[in-house]
Design a protein around this motif. Structure first.
Motif, short mmCIF file in Angstrom:
data_model
loop_
_atom_site.label_atom_id
_atom_site.label_comp_id
_atom_site.label_asym_id
_atom_site.label_seq_id
_atom_site.Cartn_x
_atom_site.Cartn_y
_atom_site.Cartn_z
N ARG A 45 -8.78 -2.30 1.28
CA ARG A 45 -7.71 -2.69 2.21
C ARG A 45 -7.78 -1.71 3.36
NH1 ARG A 45 -2.25 -1.49 3.10
NH2 ARG A 45 -2.24 -0.05 1.35
N LEU A 46 -8.19 -2.20 4.52
CA LEU A 46 -8.50 -1.32 5.64
C LEU A 46 -7.29 -0.55 6.14
CD1 LEU A 46 -11.08 -3.41 7.67
CD2 LEU A 46 -11.50 -1.57 6.04
N ALA A 47 -6.10 -1.07 5.89
CA ALA A 47 -4.90 -0.34 6.30
C ALA A 47 -4.69 0.93 5.48
CB ALA A 47 -3.67 -1.23 6.18
N ARG A 59 -1.70 -4.37 13.34
CA ARG A 59 -1.44 -4.83 11.99
C ARG A 59 -1.29 -3.65 11.05
NH1 ARG A 59 -5.69 -8.87 9.94
NH2 ARG A 59 -4.48 -10.26 11.26
N GLU A 60 -0.17 -3.60 10.39
CA GLU A 60 0.15 -2.51 9.46
C GLU A 60 -0.09 -1.16 10.12
OE1 GLU A 60 -1.37 -4.98 5.57
OE2 GLU A 60 -1.10 -2.84 5.42
N GLN A 67 -7.90 -13.77 -0.28
CA GLN A 67 -7.90 -14.54 0.97
C GLN A 67 -7.08 -13.83 2.05
OE1 GLN A 67 -9.08 -17.87 1.72
NE2 GLN A 67 -10.21 -18.02 -0.18
N ASP A 68 -7.38 -12.55 2.27
CA ASP A 68 -6.58 -11.75 3.19
C ASP A 68 -7.52 -10.98 4.12
OD1 ASP A 68 -4.88 -9.97 4.47
OD2 ASP A 68 -3.66 -9.60 2.70
N PRO A 69 -7.41 -11.19 5.43
CA PRO A 69 -8.35 -10.55 6.37
C PRO A 69 -8.23 -9.03 6.44
CG PRO A 69 -6.59 -11.66 7.56
CD PRO A 69 -6.45 -12.06 6.13
N VAL A 70 -7.18 -8.45 5.90
CA VAL A 70 -7.06 -6.99 5.94
C VAL A 70 -7.93 -6.32 4.87
CG1 VAL A 70 -5.14 -6.51 4.36
CG2 VAL A 70 -5.36 -5.19 6.46
N ARG A 93 1.64 -6.83 -4.97
CA ARG A 93 1.64 -7.04 -3.52
C ARG A 93 0.30 -6.56 -2.93
NH1 ARG A 93 6.86 -4.92 -4.33
NH2 ARG A 93 8.54 -6.40 -3.83
N HIS A 94 -0.19 -7.29 -1.97
CA HIS A 94 -1.43 -6.88 -1.30
C HIS A 94 -1.29 -5.48 -0.71
CE1 HIS A 94 -3.19 -11.18 -0.61
NE2 HIS A 94 -2.71 -11.03 -1.82
N SER A 95 -0.11 -5.18 -0.20
CA SER A 95 0.11 -3.88 0.45
C SER A 95 0.11 -2.72 -0.54
CB SER A 95 1.44 -3.89 1.21
OG SER A 95 2.53 -4.16 0.34
N GLU A 96 0.14 -3.01 -1.84
CA GLU A 96 0.09 -1.95 -2.85
C GLU A 96 -1.34 -1.57 -3.21
OE1 GLU A 96 3.01 -2.31 -6.22
OE2 GLU A 96 3.18 -4.34 -5.43
N ILE A 97 -2.31 -2.40 -2.84
CA ILE A 97 -3.70 -2.21 -3.25
C ILE A 97 -4.41 -1.28 -2.27
CG2 ILE A 97 -5.89 -3.36 -3.72
CD1 ILE A 97 -4.20 -5.95 -4.18
#
Length: 268
Positions: free
Chosen positions: A208-210, A252-253, A194-197, A156-160
């Motif tokens: 990952r800026l979040a 966002r996040e 391909q993810d703007p975060v 998942r992108h959110s795991e990176i």
């Protein structure tokens, strides 16, 4: 997200009082942004106003310092505007004011190719979502498939947290502490995500800026939630700061972005 999909063409207007500057950004768009189409250019705010009214573009690349009326003043003519704005200027000190004018991005001249491509991806993503065409979301959020040593990982992108490059290899650092190294360079990883975060803070780091906890503007580093300090290239510092501010504004996040106000560079 397919950047080459003709159905997602983004109609652009380029506004700059200098001919060579208009020609330069048009060439870069044609070379690097296949789903962008420059439908018209303008050499002044007055001309741009007529062009925008007649053409209704999706995006306007706008110079700030122009005779008679600056780009910042020009935007005041449009209440509730429906087009995105990307400022292209040699003056980095206008970044905060550009944010207040709800600019989507702020590119310094001469425009860096990587910055333009990253901007294009984020705008395309926004428009796809607005048009209801974003099909990249799956159960549990977006994922990337990584293949290494005969194994396939679906992350998942959110795991990176971040990705670090070493030559033609890239290592993914995950929230769990796990590392996965793949034989792809960082540019290819950006294309896969391909993810703007995610933001290219440095030639060797994609963050990952979040996952950022603080921005140290004195030494130019980002501190991530795992304690890692990631360097920011000098040229990219304004863009990184702007993206962090945008993430907070957009929410966002938001639960993953516990930035401490006093650790962010003064915005005044």
């Amino acid at each position: 997200m397919d950047m080459d999909n003709s159905e997602t063409k983004i109609r652009c207007v380029v506004v700059d009082d200098e001919l060579h500057a208009r020609q330069s950004i048009c060439r870069q768009i044609e070379k690097n942004c296949p789903n962008f189409e420059v439908i018209q250019t303008a050499s002044s705010a007055a001309e741009a106003y007529q062009v925008i009214k007649e053409c209704s573009p999706d995006l306007v690349f706008l110079d700030i310092q122009m005779p008679n009326e600056t780009g910042l003043e020009f935007l005041d003519r449009f209440e509730g505007r429906k087009f995105f704005v990307v400022f292209c200027t040699t003056y980095h000190e206008y970044a905060v004011e550009a944010l207040r004018k709800r600019a989507f991005d702020y590119l310094l001249k001469p425009v860096d190719e990587e910055d333009l491509v990253a901007c294009a991806k984020r705008i395309t993503e926004k428009l796809l979502i607005a048009r209801g065409e974003n099909t990249t979301e799956g159960p549990g959020g977006r994922r990337i498939e990584l293949v290494t040593s005969g194994q396939r990982y679906f992350i998942r992108h959110s795991e990176i947290l971040y990705v670090e490059a070493s030559g033609s290899y890239s290592t993914f650092y995950l929230e769990t502490g796990k590392r996965i190294t793949v034989s792809k360079n960082l540019k290819r990883i950006e294309q896969m995500l391909q993810d703007p975060v995610f933001h290219r803070a440095h030639n060797s780091f994609l963050v990952r800026l979040a996952s950022v906890q603080s921005y140290n503007h004195r030494n130019g580093t980002l501190q991530l939630q795992n304690g890692k300090e990631v360097p920011i290239a000098v040229r990219k510092r304004d863009a990184v700061r702007q993206r962090l501010v945008e993430l907070m504004i957009e929410g966002r996040e938001a639960s993953e972005l516990p930035m401490v106000a006093e650790e962010v560079p003064s915005m005044g």
